[in-house]
Design an enzyme around this catalytic site. Structure first.
Site, PDB file in Angstrom:
ATOM      1  N   GLY A  78       0.900  -1.467  -0.236  1.00 35.54           N
ATOM      2  CA  GLY A  78       0.085  -0.279   0.572  1.00 35.54           C
ATOM      3  C   GLY A  78       0.904   0.939   0.072  1.00 35.54           C
ATOM      4  O   GLY A  78       1.862   1.063   0.866  1.00 35.54           O
ATOM      5  N   LYS A  87      -3.267  -0.691  -8.758  1.00 38.27           N
ATOM      6  CA  LYS A  87      -3.168  -2.060  -8.752  1.00 38.27           C
ATOM      7  C   LYS A  87      -3.861  -2.626 -10.110  1.00 38.27           C
ATOM      8  O   LYS A  87      -4.777  -1.702 -11.034  1.00 38.27           O
ATOM      9  CB  LYS A  87      -3.863  -2.929  -7.687  1.00 38.27           C
ATOM     10  CG  LYS A  87      -4.126  -3.943  -7.403  1.00 38.27           C
ATOM     11  CD  LYS A  87      -3.065  -4.577  -7.489  1.00 38.27           C
ATOM     12  CE  LYS A  87      -1.758  -4.396  -6.459  1.00 38.27           C
ATOM     13  NZ  LYS A  87      -0.510  -5.063  -6.770  1.00 38.27           N
ATOM     14  N   ASP A  98      -1.465   4.540  -6.450  1.00 40.26           N
ATOM     15  CA  ASP A  98      -0.221   4.471  -6.160  1.00 40.26           C
ATOM     16  C   ASP A  98       1.407   5.506  -6.090  1.00 40.26           C
ATOM     17  O   ASP A  98       1.718   6.159  -5.958  1.00 40.26           O
ATOM     18  CB  ASP A  98       0.739   3.711  -6.267  1.00 40.26           C
ATOM     19  CG  ASP A  98       0.399   2.023  -5.677  1.00 40.26           C
ATOM     20  OD1 ASP A  98      -0.864   2.015  -5.723  1.00 40.26           O
ATOM     21  OD2 ASP A  98       1.240   1.696  -4.746  1.00 40.26           O
TER      22      ASP A  98
END
Ligand code: MRU
Length: 353
Positions: free
Chosen positions: A50, A248, A237
């Site tokens: 994460g 993702k 991200d």
């Protein structure tokens, strides 16, 4: 939040402890990190994962580097920090939070030349960790109104408490809406190959008493034909200068089907995930991971072990498919480049990689 999840990252008695997320939800194992190599491996192997969490872990990782070094002078300590920074940044290439957090700690260590360097490094890592909690609250406050009574939400991967701290990012409005007694349903994509949705998101939301249903990747489009989905909410991200969203693998197809069915597609992140120095998603290095992650599930072979595999860990959702980017400073909307710059640029230090 109505539940006590184990802390993803903690700093106790000068020891960095990380929850091994590979083993969740069936085993809760917390491991002390004794060296930079330990922290590098924990990030690389997704024991801690994460975007915000890997930044926080790496920030403390710099303190771990000083603990295990024999350096006696300030210059020598700075060299230890620079080497550790390089190692830690190389653990995963896509999430900008990793380089951002490391650069922030290094900058403070350089700036406070007369202070004890270890104390300064720990203090800055702690500050990043503390701010993260407040940021998640800010995201919740700015986005809770997106969750209407009775609505259905699809989420992908895990952008929850396990990926950040406390409320998570994509989950922040969910926890807040739940706290206010607003009824809603969450559909969590299982998120192959490493199943962060099944193992982590379904687990943490269920523990909090939120109505969560696990779905296979690719099911969301069908649910949209049934009118069951009112909103898509994911983390990220990296958000590039033009508003492209790197997240993702499997996020892009979700955004495409959401656009087809006219379902709003929102992304939640701290301002540290905004990368104004990278013009678009085309310039972002997308991590490629080991083929066996796809040939196997949790160590069990599910495909011929010599079959060719492509395993990019992330994809890029173009900004025009994004309805809004929720941050602790407010929600950026189209045109995203201008909106993000206005909202975040002055609060985001330059990052090197
Ligand atoms: O490979 P992972 O598990 O680190 O990927 C995580 C994600 O893609 C999350 O959505 C993203 O980092 C945001 S976490 C708040």
């Amino acid at each position: 939040m109505t539940t006590e999840l184990p802390a993803t990252v903690s700093w106790q008695d000068d020891t960095l402890c990380l929850l091994d997320q590979r083993l969740l939800p069936h085993k809760v194992v917390i491991e002390a990190q004794r060296s930079v190599e330990d922290v590098f491996r924990a990030i690389r192997e997704l024991r801690v994962r994460g975007a915000p969490a890997i930044g926080i872990a790496a920030a403390y990782g710099l303190a771990v580097a000083l603990q295990s070094s024999q350096s006696t002078s300030r210059d020598a300590s700075m060299r230890v920090l620079d080497a550790a920074a390089q190692t830690l940044k190389s653990a995963r290439p896509t999430a900008v939070n990793l380089a951002w957090a490391i650069d922030r700690v290094l900058a403070r260590a350089r700036a406070e030349a007369s202070a004890d360097i270890y104390t300064v490094v720990v203090d800055e890592a702690r500050a990043i960790h503390e701010e993260d909690r407040a940021i998640c609250r800010g995201i919740a406050d700015h986005s809770v109104d997106l969750i209407r009574s009775g609505c259905g939400i699809v989420t992908h991967c895990n952008a929850g408490a396990l990926a950040v701290s406390e409320l998570g990012t994509a989950t922040a409005p969910m926890y807040e809406a739940h706290r206010r007694g607003i009824p809603f349903r969450v559909y969590a994509d299982e998120t192959r190959p490493l199943l962060q949705g099944a193992r982590l998101t379904a687990w943490e939301l269920a523990q909090a008493g939120i109505d969560v249903t696990l779905i296979c990747d690719g099911t969301a489009a069908h649910l949209m034909t049934q009118g069951l989905v009112d909103l898509v909410l994911v983390g990220t991200d990296r958000v590039t200068a033009n508003g492209d969203v790197v997240n993702k693998i499997g996020t892009l197809p979700l955004a495409i089907v959401a656009r087809h069915f006219n379902v709003p597609f929102y992304v939640a992140c701290p301002s540290s995930t905004y990368d104004p120095n990278t013009p678009s998603g085309n310039e972002v290095t997308l991590e490629q991971r080991a083929p066996d992650e796809v040939r196997e599930i949790m160590g069990h072979a599910i495909a011929p072990m010599d079959v060719k595999v492509l395993n990019p860990a992330f994809d890029v959702t173009p900004s025009d498919l994004v309805t809004g980017i929720i941050t602790e400073r407010g929600i950026a909307t189209a045109p995203l480049a201008e909106s993000l710059a206005k909202l975040l640029s002055s609060h985001r230090a330059a990052t090197t990689q």
